[in-house]
Design a protein around this motif. Structure first.
Motif, PDB file in Angstrom:
ATOM      1  N   GLN A 160      57.883 -13.896 -28.146  1.00 38.12           N
ATOM      2  CA  GLN A 160      58.744 -12.715 -28.092  1.00 38.12           C
ATOM      3  C   GLN A 160      57.928 -11.440 -27.899  1.00 38.12           C
ATOM      4  O   GLN A 160      56.836 -11.287 -28.479  1.00 38.12           O
ATOM      5  CB  GLN A 160      59.581 -12.576 -29.367  1.00 38.12           C
ATOM      6  N   ASN A 162      57.535  -8.594 -29.220  1.00 40.27           N
ATOM      7  CA  ASN A 162      57.874  -7.859 -30.442  1.00 40.27           C
ATOM      8  C   ASN A 162      57.434  -6.400 -30.401  1.00 40.27           C
ATOM      9  O   ASN A 162      58.169  -5.503 -30.817  1.00 40.27           O
ATOM     10  CB  ASN A 162      57.301  -8.560 -31.680  1.00 40.27           C
ATOM     11  N   LYS A 189      60.393 -11.981 -35.943  1.00 38.12           N
ATOM     12  CA  LYS A 189      60.743 -11.371 -34.654  1.00 38.12           C
ATOM     13  C   LYS A 189      61.292  -9.960 -34.860  1.00 38.12           C
ATOM     14  O   LYS A 189      61.902  -9.653 -35.885  1.00 38.12           O
ATOM     15  CB  LYS A 189      61.801 -12.223 -33.940  1.00 38.12           C
ATOM     16  N   ASP A 195      67.742 -10.870 -27.048  1.00 36.32           N
ATOM     17  CA  ASP A 195      66.797 -11.940 -27.341  1.00 36.32           C
ATOM     18  C   ASP A 195      67.479 -13.281 -27.128  1.00 36.32           C
ATOM     19  O   ASP A 195      68.596 -13.502 -27.609  1.00 36.32           O
ATOM     20  CB  ASP A 195      66.320 -11.867 -28.805  1.00 36.32           C
ATOM     21  N   ALA A 197      66.366 -17.021 -27.995  1.00 37.38           N
ATOM     22  CA  ALA A 197      65.361 -17.855 -28.645  1.00 37.38           C
ATOM     23  C   ALA A 197      65.632 -19.319 -28.303  1.00 37.38           C
ATOM     24  O   ALA A 197      66.675 -19.867 -28.664  1.00 37.38           O
ATOM     25  CB  ALA A 197      65.401 -17.641 -30.156  1.00 37.38           C
TER      26      ALA A 197
END
Length: 299
Positions: A160, A162, A189, A195, A197
């Motif tokens: 990710q 971040n 995260k 997002d 995932a």
């Protein structure tokens, strides 16, 4: 024409113990030149980024600690590299390579940085081998210089983005989209604008289906006039730090999907290479080289 940011410091400033995965920074340009995908004229060597451009994204305290090599030891450990003058220069050159690449992409449609994709760098700290967030710096540069009004950062690295999410958490001019492994680093995260995932062992079919359903909708709804694409190849099943099960062919089709959307909507795109940690360097180089090959075919 494909513009590509590259400088020898991308590789040679790195300490022993980190040079194997970083060999791609030397081998990838060689492969692209050897096969004729690009020419020497397609490359440019970036200077160090202007401090003002970096400070538009990163805090002055953090940047000063990097420049003076006075970063707290605990903060330095989170980065993972021992700090050096050469390493900080490397990061400043990478950031400027992405800034210049973004400007060139506006003219030609697409531009690359052989390095970059340092999406774990926050506004006030670095993590996971990322000191300065190159695409975030370049995105803010485009906004500040009125070269763009709405930016999409499409982060398709297995990890990710971040740092990018944190930097633009309150900036409605940048839409952050991260599609990553659910159980991969970072384990805590941040919140991107979108997002996705993915579960462990996600294969080509599932990955491409999700991306095909998602990316066009984002472009239609957000109407970006510039796209930053983080094209990490750590989505491969062979990757030591990834947990997905994509093949080189699937990774190639992912790139094709992104570039075709950019071309369809006439949106310039800057590409930073991101991660890739397969055991064999030839796998990493081949997967990254595909991104350039597809861009040449599409554009």
């Amino acid at each position: 024409m494909i513009s590509i940011a590259y400088h020898p410091i991308y590789k040679h400033s790195l300490p022993e113990g980190h040079r194997f995965p970083m060999l791609k920074y030397e081998l990838l340009p060689q492969q692209l030149l050897y096969e004729g995908t690009v020419t020497v004229q397609d490359f440019f060597e970036p200077e160090k980024a202007n401090i003002e451009d970096v400070l538009a994204v990163h805090s002055s305290n953090y940047l000063n600690d990097l420049l003076l090599l006075t970063l707290d030891p605990r903060a330095a450990r989170k980065i993972g590299f021992p700090l050096s003058v050469e390493l900080v220069e490397r990061e400043l050159r990478i950031a400027n390579g992405t800034i210049i690449g973004a400007q060139k992409a506006i003219e030609t449609g697409v531009a690359f940085n052989i390095a970059g994709g340092t999406h774990h760098a926050y506004s006030d700290r670095g993590e996971a081998f990322c000191l300065l967030n190159d695409q975030a710096i370049a995105a803010q540069y485009l906004l500040n210089h009125k070269l763009s009004k709405k930016i999409l950062i499409a982060d398709l690295d297995v990890h990710q983005g971040n740092g990018t999410a944190e930097i633009f958490s309150k900036n409605s001019s940048v839409f952050t989209f991260s599609m990553h492994g659910k159980s991969n680093y970072p384990f805590k995260k941040e919140v991107s604008d979108l997002d996705i995932a993915l579960p462990d062992e996600t294969n080509d079919a599932s990955y491409l289906k999700i991306l095909k359903e998602t990316l066009p909708k984002i472009i239609e709804q957000q109407k970006p006039d510039f796209i930053f694409y983080l094209a990490g190849v750590d989505i491969l099943a062979t990757d030591k730090l990834g947990k997905l099960s994509c093949t080189i062919e699937g990774c190639k089709k992912r790139d094709e999907m992104v570039f075709e959307q950019c071309l369809k909507h006439q949106i310039p795109v800057q590409v930073s290479m991101g991660g890739g940690y397969s055991p064999e360097i030839k796998t990493i180089v081949e997967a990254h080289a595909n991104t350039f090959r597809i861009a040449k075919d599409v554009f």
